[in-house]
Design a protein around this motif. Structure first.
Motif, PDB file in Angstrom:
ATOM      1  N   MET A  70       0.822  -1.206   0.000  1.00 27.98           N
ATOM      2  CA  MET A  70       0.000   0.000   0.000  1.00 27.98           C
ATOM      3  C   MET A  70       0.859   1.261   0.000  1.00 27.98           C
ATOM      4  O   MET A  70       0.501   2.257  -0.631  1.00 27.98           O
ATOM      5  CB  MET A  70      -0.970  -0.011   1.177  1.00 27.98           C
ATOM      6  CG  MET A  70      -2.062  -1.065   1.012  1.00 27.98           C
ATOM      7  SD  MET A  70      -3.287  -1.079   2.342  1.00 27.98           S
ATOM      8  CE  MET A  70      -2.300  -1.585   3.743  1.00 27.98           C
ATOM      9  N   ALA A  71       2.017   1.223   0.676  1.00 31.43           N
ATOM     10  CA  ALA A  71       2.923   2.377   0.665  1.00 31.43           C
ATOM     11  C   ALA A  71       3.478   2.605  -0.736  1.00 31.43           C
ATOM     12  O   ALA A  71       3.644   3.755  -1.167  1.00 31.43           O
ATOM     13  CB  ALA A  71       4.058   2.162   1.661  1.00 31.43           C
ATOM     14  N   ALA A  72       3.747   1.530  -1.465  1.00 26.15           N
ATOM     15  CA  ALA A  72       4.277   1.636  -2.829  1.00 26.15           C
ATOM     16  C   ALA A  72       3.186   1.918  -3.856  1.00 26.15           C
ATOM     17  O   ALA A  72       3.485   2.322  -4.981  1.00 26.15           O
ATOM     18  CB  ALA A  72       5.017   0.344  -3.207  1.00 26.15           C
ATOM     19  N   ASN A  73       1.921   1.693  -3.485  1.00 29.74           N
ATOM     20  CA  ASN A  73       0.782   1.869  -4.391  1.00 29.74           C
ATOM     21  C   ASN A  73      -0.297   2.692  -3.702  1.00 29.74           C
ATOM     22  O   ASN A  73      -1.339   2.162  -3.299  1.00 29.74           O
ATOM     23  CB  ASN A  73       0.219   0.500  -4.803  1.00 29.74           C
ATOM     24  CG  ASN A  73       1.240  -0.326  -5.550  1.00 29.74           C
ATOM     25  OD1 ASN A  73       1.424  -0.161  -6.745  1.00 29.74           O
ATOM     26  ND2 ASN A  73       1.929  -1.203  -4.843  1.00 29.74           N
ATOM     27  N   PRO A  74      -0.056   3.998  -3.534  1.00 32.87           N
ATOM     28  CA  PRO A  74      -1.042   4.847  -2.846  1.00 32.87           C
ATOM     29  C   PRO A  74      -2.429   4.738  -3.477  1.00 32.87           C
ATOM     30  O   PRO A  74      -2.558   4.581  -4.690  1.00 32.87           O
ATOM     31  CB  PRO A  74      -0.478   6.259  -3.024  1.00 32.87           C
ATOM     32  CG  PRO A  74       0.984   6.054  -3.264  1.00 32.87           C
ATOM     33  CD  PRO A  74       1.092   4.750  -4.010  1.00 32.87           C
ATOM     34  N   GLY A  75      -3.437   4.790  -2.636  1.00 35.95           N
ATOM     35  CA  GLY A  75      -4.814   4.708  -3.114  1.00 35.95           C
ATOM     36  C   GLY A  75      -5.343   3.291  -3.187  1.00 35.95           C
ATOM     37  O   GLY A  75      -6.465   3.072  -3.629  1.00 35.95           O
ATOM     38  N   THR A  76      -4.521   2.313  -2.769  1.00 35.22           N
ATOM     39  CA  THR A  76      -4.982   0.928  -2.754  1.00 35.22           C
ATOM     40  C   THR A  76      -5.233   0.489  -1.323  1.00 35.22           C
ATOM     41  O   THR A  76      -4.720   1.077  -0.372  1.00 35.22           O
ATOM     42  CB  THR A  76      -3.948  -0.030  -3.368  1.00 35.22           C
ATOM     43  OG1 THR A  76      -2.736   0.036  -2.623  1.00 35.22           O
ATOM     44  CG2 THR A  76      -3.686   0.291  -4.819  1.00 35.22           C
ATOM     45  N   ALA A  77      -6.028  -0.552  -1.184  1.00 37.63           N
ATOM     46  CA  ALA A  77      -6.278  -1.185   0.106  1.00 37.63           C
ATOM     47  C   ALA A  77      -6.186  -2.689  -0.088  1.00 37.63           C
ATOM     48  O   ALA A  77      -6.565  -3.213  -1.142  1.00 37.63           O
ATOM     49  CB  ALA A  77      -7.661  -0.808   0.630  1.00 37.63           C
ATOM     50  N   CYS A  78      -5.687  -3.368   0.909  1.00 36.98           N
ATOM     51  CA  CYS A  78      -5.558  -4.822   0.857  1.00 36.98           C
ATOM     52  C   CYS A  78      -6.622  -5.429   1.770  1.00 36.98           C
ATOM     53  O   CYS A  78      -6.617  -5.186   2.976  1.00 36.98           O
ATOM     54  CB  CYS A  78      -4.164  -5.246   1.311  1.00 36.98           C
ATOM     55  SG  CYS A  78      -2.855  -4.628   0.227  1.00 36.98           S
ATOM     56  N   PRO A  79      -7.532  -6.226   1.211  1.00 40.39           N
ATOM     57  CA  PRO A  79      -8.604  -6.796   2.006  1.00 40.39           C
ATOM     58  C   PRO A  79      -8.105  -7.905   2.933  1.00 40.39           C
ATOM     59  O   PRO A  79      -6.946  -8.316   2.859  1.00 40.39           O
ATOM     60  CB  PRO A  79      -9.564  -7.354   0.950  1.00 40.39           C
ATOM     61  CG  PRO A  79      -8.696  -7.656  -0.221  1.00 40.39           C
ATOM     62  CD  PRO A  79      -7.612  -6.611  -0.195  1.00 40.39           C
ATOM     63  N   ALA A  80      -8.985  -8.375   3.781  1.00 44.07           N
ATOM     64  CA  ALA A  80      -8.661  -9.474   4.685  1.00 44.07           C
ATOM     65  C   ALA A  80      -8.125 -10.659   3.895  1.00 44.07           C
ATOM     66  O   ALA A  80      -8.566 -10.930   2.779  1.00 44.07           O
ATOM     67  CB  ALA A  80      -9.907  -9.896   5.464  1.00 44.07           C
ATOM     68  N   LYS A  81      -7.142 -11.312   4.431  1.00 41.99           N
ATOM     69  CA  LYS A  81      -6.501 -12.485   3.840  1.00 41.99           C
ATOM     70  C   LYS A  81      -5.748 -12.174   2.554  1.00 41.99           C
ATOM     71  O   LYS A  81      -5.355 -13.079   1.838  1.00 41.99           O
ATOM     72  CB  LYS A  81      -7.511 -13.622   3.633  1.00 41.99           C
ATOM     73  CG  LYS A  81      -8.153 -14.082   4.930  1.00 41.99           C
ATOM     74  CD  LYS A  81      -9.096 -15.235   4.696  1.00 41.99           C
ATOM     75  CE  LYS A  81      -9.771 -15.640   5.995  1.00 41.99           C
ATOM     76  NZ  LYS A  81     -10.686 -16.725   5.825  1.00 41.99           N
ATOM     77  N   TRP A  82      -5.517 -10.906   2.252  1.00 39.86           N
ATOM     78  CA  TRP A  82      -4.768 -10.520   1.066  1.00 39.86           C
ATOM     79  C   TRP A  82      -3.367 -11.110   1.139  1.00 39.86           C
ATOM     80  O   TRP A  82      -2.762 -11.204   2.198  1.00 39.86           O
ATOM     81  CB  TRP A  82      -4.686  -9.002   0.973  1.00 39.86           C
ATOM     82  CG  TRP A  82      -3.886  -8.499  -0.187  1.00 39.86           C
ATOM     83  CD1 TRP A  82      -4.347  -8.233  -1.432  1.00 39.86           C
ATOM     84  CD2 TRP A  82      -2.484  -8.212  -0.230  1.00 39.86           C
ATOM     85  NE1 TRP A  82      -3.330  -7.789  -2.243  1.00 39.86           N
ATOM     86  CE2 TRP A  82      -2.168  -7.780  -1.523  1.00 39.86           C
ATOM     87  CE3 TRP A  82      -1.464  -8.292   0.709  1.00 39.86           C
ATOM     88  CZ2 TRP A  82      -0.882  -7.404  -1.906  1.00 39.86           C
ATOM     89  CZ3 TRP A  82      -0.182  -7.930   0.323  1.00 39.86           C
ATOM     90  CH2 TRP A  82       0.101  -7.494  -0.968  1.00 39.86           C
ATOM     91  N   ALA A  83      -2.823 -11.512  -0.024  1.00 45.10           N
ATOM     92  CA  ALA A  83      -1.444 -11.991  -0.130  1.00 45.10           C
ATOM     93  C   ALA A  83      -0.826 -11.360  -1.374  1.00 45.10           C
ATOM     94  O   ALA A  83      -1.549 -10.922  -2.285  1.00 45.10           O
ATOM     95  CB  ALA A  83      -1.410 -13.510  -0.227  1.00 45.10           C
ATOM     96  N   LEU A  84       0.508 -11.309  -1.424  1.00 45.37           N
ATOM     97  CA  LEU A  84       1.191 -10.739  -2.584  1.00 45.37           C
ATOM     98  C   LEU A  84       0.633 -11.311  -3.879  1.00 45.37           C
ATOM     99  O   LEU A  84       0.459 -12.524  -4.002  1.00 45.37           O
ATOM    100  CB  LEU A  84       2.690 -11.018  -2.512  1.00 45.37           C
ATOM    101  CG  LEU A  84       3.489 -10.141  -1.557  1.00 45.37           C
ATOM    102  CD1 LEU A  84       4.932 -10.615  -1.483  1.00 45.37           C
ATOM    103  CD2 LEU A  84       3.429  -8.680  -1.956  1.00 45.37           C
ATOM    104  N   GLY A  85       0.318 -10.440  -4.819  1.00 42.53           N
ATOM    105  CA  GLY A  85      -0.211 -10.859  -6.114  1.00 42.53           C
ATOM    106  C   GLY A  85      -1.723 -10.942  -6.163  1.00 42.53           C
ATOM    107  O   GLY A  85      -2.304 -11.076  -7.238  1.00 42.53           O
ATOM    108  N   ALA A  86      -2.383 -10.863  -5.007  1.00 40.36           N
ATOM    109  CA  ALA A  86      -3.852 -10.937  -4.972  1.00 40.36           C
ATOM    110  C   ALA A  86      -4.460  -9.583  -5.342  1.00 40.36           C
ATOM    111  O   ALA A  86      -3.770  -8.562  -5.392  1.00 40.36           O
ATOM    112  CB  ALA A  86      -4.324 -11.373  -3.586  1.00 40.36           C
ATOM    113  N   LYS A  87      -5.746  -9.586  -5.595  1.00 42.24           N
ATOM    114  CA  LYS A  87      -6.456  -8.373  -5.964  1.00 42.24           C
ATOM    115  C   LYS A  87      -6.535  -7.410  -4.787  1.00 42.24           C
ATOM    116  O   LYS A  87      -6.531  -7.827  -3.631  1.00 42.24           O
ATOM    117  CB  LYS A  87      -7.861  -8.713  -6.447  1.00 42.24           C
ATOM    118  CG  LYS A  87      -7.867  -9.493  -7.748  1.00 42.24           C
ATOM    119  CD  LYS A  87      -9.282  -9.803  -8.182  1.00 42.24           C
ATOM    120  CE  LYS A  87      -9.281 -10.548  -9.511  1.00 42.24           C
ATOM    121  NZ  LYS A  87     -10.655 -10.818  -9.970  1.00 42.24           N
TER     122      LYS A  87
END
Length: 104
Positions: A70-87
């Motif tokens: 999220m720090a490298a991609n401002p304006g994004t959020a990672c949902p619960a159970k998110w993992a690298l490469g996931a939506k």
């Protein structure tokens, strides 16, 4: 976890425990706390558990990876159970109740 990739500290002097309000002054024992602090000194995650309750290092790494993403991609959020490469998500009040449909 062997070879944990992030810095951790032990608080033998109980100074950090006292400052983070984890010290039980009556017993002299410190609670177990995990604090994710970013390179700017801002606390981004806190987890406090009961003494005998174990912590999940894989979940801690997942949280750190999400915060880094999220720090490298401002304006994004990672949902619960998110993992690298996931939506990810674009935060908005409009997605309340529709998180899965809004994953990008």
């Amino acid at each position: 976890m062997k070879n944990f990739p992030y810095l951790m500290l032990a608080d033998h002097g109980l100074e950090v425990s006292d400052k983070y309000n984890l010290l039980d002054e009556k017993s002299g024992l410190a609670g177990r706390g995990t604090f994710i602090i970013d390179p700017h000194g801002i606390c981004r995650g806190i987890e406090v558990t009961s003494g005998p309750l174990g912590r999940n290092s894989d979940e801690l790494i997942r949280k750190i990876e999400a915060l880094q993403f999220m720090a490298a991609n401002p304006g994004t959020a990672c949902p619960a159970k998110w993992a690298l490469g996931a939506k990810t998500l674009t935060p908005s009040i409009k997605i309340a109740g529709e998180v899965e449909a809004q994953l990008v």
